[in-house]
Design a protein around this motif. Sequence first.
Motif, PDB file in Angstrom:
ATOM      1  N   PHE A 176      26.319  26.423  87.573  1.00 14.23           N
ATOM      2  CA  PHE A 176      27.255  27.519  87.340  1.00 14.23           C
ATOM      3  C   PHE A 176      26.613  28.852  87.735  1.00 14.23           C
ATOM      4  O   PHE A 176      26.334  29.697  86.880  1.00 14.23           O
ATOM      5  CB  PHE A 176      27.674  27.556  85.863  1.00 14.23           C
ATOM      6  CG  PHE A 176      28.284  26.275  85.380  1.00 14.23           C
ATOM      7  CD1 PHE A 176      29.595  25.943  85.716  1.00 14.23           C
ATOM      8  CD2 PHE A 176      27.552  25.394  84.592  1.00 14.23           C
ATOM      9  CE1 PHE A 176      30.164  24.762  85.264  1.00 14.23           C
ATOM     10  CE2 PHE A 176      28.108  24.211  84.137  1.00 14.23           C
ATOM     11  CZ  PHE A 176      29.421  23.885  84.484  1.00 14.23           C
ATOM     12  N   PRO A 177      26.390  29.079  89.036  1.00 12.82           N
ATOM     13  CA  PRO A 177      25.656  30.271  89.474  1.00 12.82           C
ATOM     14  C   PRO A 177      26.359  31.597  89.157  1.00 12.82           C
ATOM     15  O   PRO A 177      25.697  32.627  89.075  1.00 12.82           O
ATOM     16  CB  PRO A 177      25.513  30.069  90.984  1.00 12.82           C
ATOM     17  CG  PRO A 177      26.602  29.126  91.351  1.00 12.82           C
ATOM     18  CD  PRO A 177      26.814  28.241  90.152  1.00 12.82           C
ATOM     19  N   ASP A 178      27.664  31.565  88.967  1.00 10.36           N
ATOM     20  CA  ASP A 178      28.401  32.799  88.685  1.00 10.36           C
ATOM     21  C   ASP A 178      28.663  33.020  87.207  1.00 10.36           C
ATOM     22  O   ASP A 178      29.303  34.013  86.835  1.00 10.36           O
ATOM     23  CB  ASP A 178      29.729  32.804  89.455  1.00 10.36           C
ATOM     24  CG  ASP A 178      29.512  32.767  90.956  1.00 10.36           C
ATOM     25  OD1 ASP A 178      28.517  33.369  91.427  1.00 10.36           O
ATOM     26  OD2 ASP A 178      30.316  32.120  91.654  1.00 10.36           O
ATOM     27  N   ALA A 179      28.203  32.123  86.357  1.00 13.05           N
ATOM     28  CA  ALA A 179      28.435  32.251  84.920  1.00 13.05           C
ATOM     29  C   ALA A 179      27.606  33.399  84.357  1.00 13.05           C
ATOM     30  O   ALA A 179      26.483  33.669  84.805  1.00 13.05           O
ATOM     31  CB  ALA A 179      28.090  30.951  84.204  1.00 13.05           C
ATOM     32  N   ALA A 180      28.160  34.061  83.370  1.00 12.30           N
ATOM     33  CA  ALA A 180      27.447  35.137  82.680  1.00 12.30           C
ATOM     34  C   ALA A 180      26.350  34.541  81.794  1.00 12.30           C
ATOM     35  O   ALA A 180      26.427  33.378  81.392  1.00 12.30           O
ATOM     36  CB  ALA A 180      28.421  35.937  81.835  1.00 12.30           C
ATOM     37  N   GLU A 181      25.374  35.367  81.496  1.00 14.75           N
ATOM     38  CA  GLU A 181      24.257  34.906  80.649  1.00 14.75           C
ATOM     39  C   GLU A 181      24.765  34.357  79.321  1.00 14.75           C
ATOM     40  O   GLU A 181      24.298  33.323  78.845  1.00 14.75           O
ATOM     41  CB  GLU A 181      23.281  36.048  80.400  1.00 14.75           C
ATOM     42  CG  GLU A 181      22.139  35.651  79.481  1.00 14.75           C
ATOM     43  CD  GLU A 181      21.268  36.821  79.058  1.00 14.75           C
ATOM     44  OE1 GLU A 181      20.295  36.556  78.340  1.00 14.75           O
ATOM     45  OE2 GLU A 181      21.558  37.971  79.420  1.00 14.75           O
ATOM     46  N   GLY A 182      25.718  35.044  78.712  1.00 19.87           N
ATOM     47  CA  GLY A 182      26.261  34.591  77.432  1.00 19.87           C
ATOM     48  C   GLY A 182      26.924  33.229  77.526  1.00 19.87           C
ATOM     49  O   GLY A 182      26.802  32.404  76.621  1.00 19.87           O
ATOM     50  N   GLU A 183      27.622  32.988  78.629  1.00 24.17           N
ATOM     51  CA  GLU A 183      28.266  31.692  78.834  1.00 24.17           C
ATOM     52  C   GLU A 183      27.216  30.595  78.999  1.00 24.17           C
ATOM     53  O   GLU A 183      27.340  29.511  78.424  1.00 24.17           O
ATOM     54  CB  GLU A 183      29.167  31.736  80.068  1.00 24.17           C
ATOM     55  CG  GLU A 183      30.379  32.622  79.906  1.00 24.17           C
ATOM     56  CD  GLU A 183      31.132  32.826  81.208  1.00 24.17           C
ATOM     57  OE1 GLU A 183      32.373  32.883  81.139  1.00 24.17           O
ATOM     58  OE2 GLU A 183      30.490  32.935  82.278  1.00 24.17           O
TER      59      GLU A 183
END
Length: 169
Positions: free
Chosen positions: A63-70
């Motif tokens: 998931f390269p575009d996921a936010a850190e929180g996700e």
Amino acid sequence: MNAAKLESIIGYRFRNIDLLERALTHRSWTHENRRSESDNESLEFLGDSVLGLAIAEHLFTEFPDAAEGELTQMKHRLVSMPTLASIASSIGLGDFIGLGRGEEASGGREKPAILADALEAVIGAVFIDGGYIEARSFIVRLFRPELKRIAPDRVADHKSRLQELLDRK
């Protein structure tokens, strides 16, 4: 313990079978049998860290575009005691754990904490026996069903979702 059977189930063959035996030795067994052999607690400690790294690496890549929180939420769910216990139970790991009589009598083979700890210890043993690449492959293989179900939009807890909704408004 039937090591060959467990190796077949988990898809990993140990070079040093003593590591697997140690990973499956609960402290209640060593205490009741007054043995000097080590229990699985230090392998559990190591396995927890290896598991966290391997899952974080997999999620980062997947998931390269996921936010850190996700990513954090997904990792937290995957390395949680309920998930570990479920995976350990699905492979029958409880049948292979060496327990003391008291722990055995109290249903220790089915206790989520004991199952989760034993799985972490096995991960630590695989890491010591075969290195990080082998451990990562082992983890991804064991966690494959869970990894298929996880996605950034499915992990936020209710409190986080409410906070995000309120932030948008």
